[in-house]
Design an enzyme around this catalytic site. Structure first.
Site, PDB file in Angstrom:
ATOM      1  N   ASN A 160      -7.162  -3.935   0.607  1.00 60.34           N
ATOM      2  CA  ASN A 160      -6.921  -4.502   1.947  1.00 60.34           C
ATOM      3  C   ASN A 160      -6.651  -3.454   3.018  1.00 60.34           C
ATOM      4  O   ASN A 160      -7.110  -3.578   4.147  1.00 60.34           O
ATOM      5  CB  ASN A 160      -5.823  -5.563   1.909  1.00 60.34           C
ATOM      6  CG  ASN A 160      -4.500  -5.036   1.425  1.00 60.34           C
ATOM      7  OD1 ASN A 160      -4.439  -4.085   0.655  1.00 60.34           O
ATOM      8  ND2 ASN A 160      -3.426  -5.640   1.878  1.00 60.34           N
ATOM      9  N   GLU A 259       4.294  -2.385  -5.684  1.00 62.75           N
ATOM     10  CA  GLU A 259       4.312  -3.099  -4.400  1.00 62.75           C
ATOM     11  C   GLU A 259       3.307  -4.242  -4.552  1.00 62.75           C
ATOM     12  O   GLU A 259       2.097  -4.011  -4.600  1.00 62.75           O
ATOM     13  CB  GLU A 259       3.946  -2.144  -3.263  1.00 62.75           C
ATOM     14  CG  GLU A 259       4.949  -0.990  -3.185  1.00 62.75           C
ATOM     15  CD  GLU A 259       4.759  -0.051  -1.999  1.00 62.75           C
ATOM     16  OE1 GLU A 259       3.609   0.189  -1.599  1.00 62.75           O
ATOM     17  OE2 GLU A 259       5.772   0.443  -1.485  1.00 62.75           O
ATOM     18  N   CYS A 293      -0.356  -7.706   2.776  1.00 62.42           N
ATOM     19  CA  CYS A 293       0.658  -8.280   1.895  1.00 62.42           C
ATOM     20  C   CYS A 293       1.825  -8.854   2.683  1.00 62.42           C
ATOM     21  O   CYS A 293       2.530  -9.740   2.216  1.00 62.42           O
ATOM     22  CB  CYS A 293       1.163  -7.221   0.926  1.00 62.42           C
ATOM     23  SG  CYS A 293       1.833  -5.788   1.794  1.00 62.42           S
ATOM     24  N   GLU A 472       9.648   2.211  -1.919  1.00 59.27           N
ATOM     25  CA  GLU A 472       9.085   3.475  -1.475  1.00 59.27           C
ATOM     26  C   GLU A 472       9.434   3.603   0.005  1.00 59.27           C
ATOM     27  O   GLU A 472      10.069   2.735   0.587  1.00 59.27           O
ATOM     28  CB  GLU A 472       7.579   3.524  -1.751  1.00 59.27           C
ATOM     29  CG  GLU A 472       7.287   3.442  -3.263  1.00 59.27           C
ATOM     30  CD  GLU A 472       5.900   3.898  -3.699  1.00 59.27           C
ATOM     31  OE1 GLU A 472       5.353   4.836  -3.092  1.00 59.27           O
ATOM     32  OE2 GLU A 472       5.366   3.309  -4.658  1.00 59.27           O
TER      33      GLU A 472
HETATM   34  P1  NAD Z   1      -5.560  -6.322  -7.591  1.00 63.76           P
HETATM   35  O1  NAD Z   1      -4.271  -6.405  -8.307  1.00 63.76           O
HETATM   36  O2  NAD Z   1      -6.665  -7.230  -8.004  1.00 63.76           O
HETATM   37  O3  NAD Z   1      -6.171  -4.851  -7.706  1.00 63.76           O
HETATM   38  C1  NAD Z   1      -5.454  -3.724  -7.281  1.00 63.76           C
HETATM   39  C2  NAD Z   1      -5.915  -2.521  -8.081  1.00 63.76           C
HETATM   40  O4  NAD Z   1      -5.540  -2.677  -9.448  1.00 63.76           O
HETATM   41  C3  NAD Z   1      -7.412  -2.286  -8.067  1.00 63.76           C
HETATM   42  O5  NAD Z   1      -7.651  -0.905  -7.949  1.00 63.76           O
HETATM   43  C4  NAD Z   1      -7.849  -2.800  -9.425  1.00 63.76           C
HETATM   44  O6  NAD Z   1      -9.020  -2.220  -9.928  1.00 63.76           O
HETATM   45  C5  NAD Z   1      -6.652  -2.402 -10.278  1.00 63.76           C
HETATM   46  N1  NAD Z   1      -6.465  -3.154 -11.521  1.00 63.76           N
HETATM   47  C6  NAD Z   1      -6.742  -4.456 -11.753  1.00 63.76           C
HETATM   48  N2  NAD Z   1      -6.408  -4.787 -13.023  1.00 63.76           N
HETATM   49  C7  NAD Z   1      -5.887  -3.673 -13.595  1.00 63.76           C
HETATM   50  C8  NAD Z   1      -5.380  -3.373 -14.887  1.00 63.76           C
HETATM   51  N3  NAD Z   1      -5.304  -4.294 -15.846  1.00 63.76           N
HETATM   52  N4  NAD Z   1      -4.944  -2.119 -15.132  1.00 63.76           N
HETATM   53  C9  NAD Z   1      -4.997  -1.166 -14.177  1.00 63.76           C
HETATM   54  N5  NAD Z   1      -5.494  -1.391 -12.941  1.00 63.76           N
HETATM   55  C10 NAD Z   1      -5.924  -2.626 -12.640  1.00 63.76           C
HETATM   56  O7  NAD Z   1      -5.196  -6.493  -6.052  1.00 63.76           O
HETATM   57  P2  NAD Z   1      -6.206  -6.638  -4.832  1.00 63.76           P
HETATM   58  O8  NAD Z   1      -6.883  -7.960  -4.952  1.00 63.76           O
HETATM   59  O9  NAD Z   1      -7.019  -5.391  -4.766  1.00 63.76           O
HETATM   60  O10 NAD Z   1      -5.200  -6.631  -3.575  1.00 63.76           O
HETATM   61  C11 NAD Z   1      -4.632  -7.777  -3.016  1.00 63.76           C
HETATM   62  C12 NAD Z   1      -3.237  -7.999  -3.559  1.00 63.76           C
HETATM   63  O11 NAD Z   1      -2.436  -6.839  -3.324  1.00 63.76           O
HETATM   64  C13 NAD Z   1      -2.488  -9.129  -2.886  1.00 63.76           C
HETATM   65  O12 NAD Z   1      -1.764  -9.837  -3.855  1.00 63.76           O
HETATM   66  C14 NAD Z   1      -1.512  -8.406  -1.946  1.00 63.76           C
HETATM   67  O13 NAD Z   1      -0.371  -9.135  -1.587  1.00 63.76           O
HETATM   68  C15 NAD Z   1      -1.173  -7.205  -2.752  1.00 63.76           C
HETATM   69  N6  NAD Z   1      -0.685  -6.120  -1.891  1.00 63.76           N
HETATM   70  C16 NAD Z   1       0.643  -5.793  -1.896  1.00 63.76           C
HETATM   71  C17 NAD Z   1       1.128  -4.778  -1.056  1.00 63.76           C
HETATM   72  C18 NAD Z   1       2.582  -4.370  -0.988  1.00 63.76           C
HETATM   73  O14 NAD Z   1       2.882  -3.335  -0.395  1.00 63.76           O
HETATM   74  N7  NAD Z   1       3.503  -5.136  -1.545  1.00 63.76           N
HETATM   75  C19 NAD Z   1       0.241  -4.095  -0.225  1.00 63.76           C
HETATM   76  C20 NAD Z   1      -1.111  -4.460  -0.259  1.00 63.76           C
HETATM   77  C21 NAD Z   1      -1.562  -5.472  -1.099  1.00 63.76           C
HETATM   78  C1  6OH Z   2       0.278  -4.532   2.567  1.00 64.67           C
HETATM   79  O1  6OH Z   2      -0.851  -5.000   2.622  1.00 64.67           O
HETATM   80  C2  6OH Z   2       0.785  -3.610   3.538  1.00 64.67           C
HETATM   81  C3  6OH Z   2       1.580  -2.611   3.139  1.00 64.67           C
HETATM   82  C4  6OH Z   2       2.051  -1.683   4.107  1.00 64.67           C
HETATM   83  C5  6OH Z   2       2.656  -0.533   3.749  1.00 64.67           C
HETATM   84  O2  6OH Z   2       2.827  -0.137   2.496  1.00 64.67           O
HETATM   85  C6  6OH Z   2       3.170   0.358   4.763  1.00 64.67           C
HETATM   86  O3  6OH Z   2       3.672   1.421   4.379  1.00 64.67           O
HETATM   87  O4  6OH Z   2       3.086   0.051   5.965  1.00 64.67           O
END
Ligand code: NAD
Ligand code: 6OH
Length: 491
Positions: A160, A259, A293, A472
């Protein structure tokens, strides 16, 4: 999926300072029109092994001997290198994610440079605690801690905010003297790879920054997290993926920083600055097509202003320009992939089945152009759902929210906190006391009052419950990415 230009380029892995081709390839698709923009070389187990070996070797080389000052200077060089190639990074991020060029230029790429500068500054100035300790025989001992790198850090990131979130982890990891193997999302491999060129030009020694491409389970992601020679894993992505990674790393007891997802609430009180709140909530719901997120998917509005607020938010949503990411005036691009659009549209259908009133949207736009092959959905607002409905409980990760009225502050707090997630919240009120009071009751890692996604990189960032493990940001990043060795000297 349609094929793009006949000379589709190949995005390679970057290991020990060299671009390396794996045995298999997969397609990198532009979400704005479904064309294949590149082939991506997938790292198999042996390439991941090579990357980890290179990272381990680099710890013992010049990198491991650098002074903190030299490391900080290199991080500043990386920041300058990103800025010098800003147009390339913006173009690559826009093509991979479909996010509007204006957003990538304003947020993603400048933040990537800022991440390196912030941790260059921090590692140059951060201190550690020291204690003078009285010994049983009435003498003294001095305790102080020193910071050492963890070693090889595995970094796994989502699609994202690809460059922003990758550099948010790479910068402090390098600041603390680690070496890294990064596995960017399979949906957005380009900017992590471009960063390798910047690293090289900045003078980062070979093997310090390695990139392996691929998927999660049974691919580069899992090969990296289960690798016995990776010392720590930092991950941003879905909560379920975090759970899978946690299982994998359990065998070797690695430190993790997670995260994860969110189902964030916003609480709008009747005493808010109305226009400010409408603008702020519209941003919190729709920025990056709702794929942040921190985005708010649950909006609680005090009953006295509920109807007017819903009307005003509807007006904002309908005024958003959904279209080509390359147009400077576009507010909303597509979702990341056809699969993600199917997921978001399945929630749009579910909301109706669960009895929602559709205030606006709920479907897909039509352009009458190549954009109809893109993965677009309409900005959508619902009202009238039960708090227990799946659309109010589950993370959708699209340009969509549910707006519900509340009568008392206590009710709003209880509803906002009634979730298994706990990443972020925002509160909109001109009553300062109430702002503090309600903010302190939010069961989340980050609460904004009269703002949203206003970042200071020194502050703790992370979530509670399903939203993550650890914090973090600022000193919290330095503490995750280093081992502290406490030294006690009898004096
Ligand atoms: P995802 O979990 O599908 O994938 C994230 C990464 O993990 C990718 O690089 C993927 O290839 C890898 N991955 C998937 N399965 C794995 C496994 N079994 N072992 C190791 N690596 C693996 O997430 P997404 O769809 O790419 O992103 C969207 C999600 O991320 C949403 O839920 C969003 O809320 C969350 N997000 C959280 C934050 C935060 O800071 N809290 C920030 C951005 C996105
Ligand atoms: C999630 O999609 C956004 C995360 C944002 C950060 O980790 C940041 O440092 O602003």
């Amino acid at each position: 999926m349609r094929r793009g230009s006949p000379e589709v380029k190949c995005i390679l892995n970057y290991i020990d300072g060299r671009f390396v081709r794996g045995k298999r390839e997969f397609a990198d698709v532009n979400p704005a029109d479904g064309t294949v923009i590149a082939q991506v070389s997938e790292a198999d187990q042996s390439l991941v092994d090579d990357a980890v070996r290179a990272a381990r070797k680099a710890l013992r080389g010049d990198w491991g001997r650098l002074s903190v000052r030299d490391r900080a200077n290199l991080l500043r060089q990386i920041a300058a290198g990103i800025e010098a190639r800003s147009d390339c990074f913006v173009a690559a991020e826009v093509a991979d994610t479909g996010k509007p060029v204006a957003l990538a230029s304003r947020l993603d790429v400048p933040r990537a440079a800022a991440n390196f500068r912030a941790f260059a500054d921090l590692i140059s100035t951060a201190g550690l605690e020291a204690f003078q300790t009285e010994t049983p025989d009435g003498k003294n001992a001095l305790n102080y801690a020193v910071r050492k790198p963890l070693g090889v850090v595995g970094i796994i990131t989502p699609w994202n905010l690809p460059l922003l979130l990758l550099t948010w982890k790479v910068a402090p990891a390098l600041a603390c003297g680690n070496t890294v193997v990064v596995k960017p999302s399979e949906e957005t491999p380009a900017t992590a790879t471009l960063l390798a060129e910047v690293m090289h030009e900045a003078g980062i020694p070979d093997g310090v920054y390695n990139v392996v491409h691929g998927f999660g389970a049974d691919s580069a992601g899992e090969f990296l997290t289960q690798h016995p020679d990776v010392n720590a894993v930092t991950f941003t992505g879905e909560s379920q993926t975090g759970a899978a990674i946690m299982k994998t790393v359990a065998a070797s007891v690695k430190p993790v920083s997670f995260e994860l997802g969110g189902k964030n609430a916003a609480i709008v009180f009747a005493d808010c600055d109305f226009e400010d709140a409408v603008n702020g909530i519209a941003e919190a719901v729709f920025l990056n097509t709702g794929q942040v997120c921190l985005c708010a998917e649950r909006i609680y509005v005090e009953r006295a202003i509920f109807d007017g607020f819903v009307d005003a938010l509807k007006c904002k949503a309908e005024g958003l320009r959904v279209g080509s990411p390359l147009e400077k005036t576009t507010d909303l691009g597509p979702l990341i992939s056809v699969q993600h659009r199917d997921k978001v549209l399945s929630y749009y259908r579910l909301a109706r089945e669960e009895g929602a009133t559709v205030v606006t949207g709920g479907g897909t736009p039509e352009f009458g152009s190549a954009l109809d092959q893109g993965f677009y959905v309409q900005p959508t607002i619902y009202t009238g759902l039960q708090e227990s409905s799946r659309c109010v409980k589950e993370e959708i990760f699209g340009p969509v929210c549910h707006v519900a009225p509340f009568d008392t502050e206590e009710e709003a707090v209880n509803k906002a906190n009634d979730t298994k997630y706990g990443l972020a919240a925002s509160i909109w009120t001109t009553n300062l006391k109430r702002g503090h009071r309600v903010a302190q009751q939010m069961n989340v890692g980050i609460t904004w009052v009269n703002c949203w996604f206003l970042r200071d990189l020194r502050t703790p960032f992370g979530g509670v419950g399903l939203s993550g493990i650890g914090r973090e940001g600022g000193i919290h990043s330095l503490n995750f990415y280093s081992e502290l060795n406490n030294i006690c000297i009898r004096v």
